[in-house]
Design a protein around this motif. Sequence first.
Motif, PDB file in Angstrom:
ATOM      1  N   SER A   1      60.204 -30.598  13.856  1.00  0.00           N
ATOM      2  CA  SER A   1      61.432 -30.680  14.651  1.00  0.00           C
ATOM      3  C   SER A   1      61.271 -30.088  16.048  1.00  0.00           C
ATOM      4  CB  SER A   1      62.586 -29.973  13.923  1.00  0.00           C
ATOM      5  OG  SER A   1      62.289 -28.598  13.729  1.00  0.00           O
TER       6      SER A   1
ATOM      7  N   SER B   1      58.021 -33.827  18.243  1.00  0.00           N
ATOM      8  CA  SER B   1      58.721 -35.001  17.715  1.00  0.00           C
ATOM      9  C   SER B   1      58.762 -36.128  18.746  1.00  0.00           C
ATOM     10  CB  SER B   1      60.142 -34.622  17.280  1.00  0.00           C
ATOM     11  OG  SER B   1      60.887 -34.113  18.353  1.00  0.00           O
TER      12      SER B   1
ATOM     13  N   LYS C   1      65.028 -36.745  22.501  1.00  0.00           N
ATOM     14  CA  LYS C   1      64.053 -35.688  22.217  1.00  0.00           C
ATOM     15  C   LYS C   1      63.508 -35.086  23.506  1.00  0.00           C
ATOM     16  CE  LYS C   1      62.779 -37.819  17.834  1.00  0.00           C
ATOM     17  NZ  LYS C   1      61.773 -38.614  17.085  1.00  0.00           N
TER      18      LYS C   1
END
Length: 480
Positions: A213, A218, A227
Amino acid sequence: MKTTICRDFMFDIFKNMVKEEWRMHSSLFGHRGFALFPVFIFLFTFFVSLVLPVFREIVTDAQIALGIHYFFLLLGCMIGAFGLMGREFMNRRFGQASLIAYSSRVLPVSERFVFANFLGKDIVYYFVLYILPFVAGFSLAAEFVPAGIFSIPSVLLTLVLTLSLSFVIGISTVFFLSTVYAHSGKISLFCLFIASILLLHISGNMNQNVLYSLPSLSFFLDPSVSKLLHSGILILVPSALSIIFLKIDFPQSQKSFSNSFSKLCRLLGSYRYAAFVAKDSLDLKRSEGGLGKVIFSFVLPLTLVWILLSALGRVMPALSTLTIFALVLGVLSSSMYNWLTEYDIFASYAFLPLKVSDMIKSKLNSYLFLNLIPLAILTLLALKNEPGSLIPSMLLFLTISLYMVAVLVYLTGLSPSTNLYNAKTFALYTLSVVPLLMLNIVLSMFGPYYSLVDLLLVPFALYLLGKGFEKWDGNNCQCF
């Protein structure tokens, strides 16, 4: 016209900070030795990456990416941690120097602007020093061996971006923590301690996917705008708060202490280095951050390492998590020798009937006492998770710790923090350590008791220490 002048002045500050960093490092480590440091990183990464197909037989590309990104996250934390102790380090070891960042009040710009440039300088400077040669070596190796997704040019370009993001997340996070510390050391250290306890508590029940995470990681595995924005938030918010609440006023309050030195000497007994160990303990306690440095720069990284190894152990059951942790613990514990030599120079003792080897031996005695901390951590983790591996893990830790500090003493003497930035010295250090670590990782797959082979290192480590004492006693430059 005014805007152009301001912009030029702003760029001049940034440019001069970069030059200042380079001159400080090159004057310490030698111009050629320091200039070759990124070349060594490039070559080391290239040769290690040539065995990438072997790694890919036991780990996936995603797991390789995980290890790389968390490595640069920790590297960013280490670079940013200089903010916690940089002022005292500069005062004690380089009192004749006057850095631009610490001369901000005499410049016709705000202190916040100067420190924003300081943060930007660190990012650019260490990007060129670490990240660029690392990815370049990785990319070149991908031309010669099957490298999976890492052989795709667009993926390698993404890797440059995401490793940079991981690195900067580490820097900005620790920069923020050091700002909190500047306002209240007790609050920051208490928060770090609580965070370490919570991380250890949840590591046993944590799903390994949680590790993925990290926004920069990611994004590398599955790029998306959200992201990238999350990575930006983790960088910009702590950095902005650090600059807004910047504190560079450090009023020197008068302090008085009871005669703890005599009490400690009596407690330690009458052996030869009791006085030196007592002095080192008081230096550590009364220096910037005090004993909190143990939590900040040792316990917290160890917590993250244990979490990563626990997750890796679920994927690769053949690996003994505790054995690998003992190995990493032995490597990291050698950094405590750096602490003990950080603020001390031999010139302070030149008027005493002492040799350099006497000073090194005194630091090693203090190092042995400090090793009780990692030994206690290892014992608690072993009793909780793998009681049957306690004895071999403890022997592995003690052996690796002794060997690592013996290599440090032989190569760097009383200045490990500075001498390791010399490319030749760092290359010798790496060649002395990395093959041994790789061998131990392989042996750990056959059971914890295979680590007892490392006991063969003990006589060699003692021999290396003896040669190190002779080497530094014969060194004409004993003042640094």
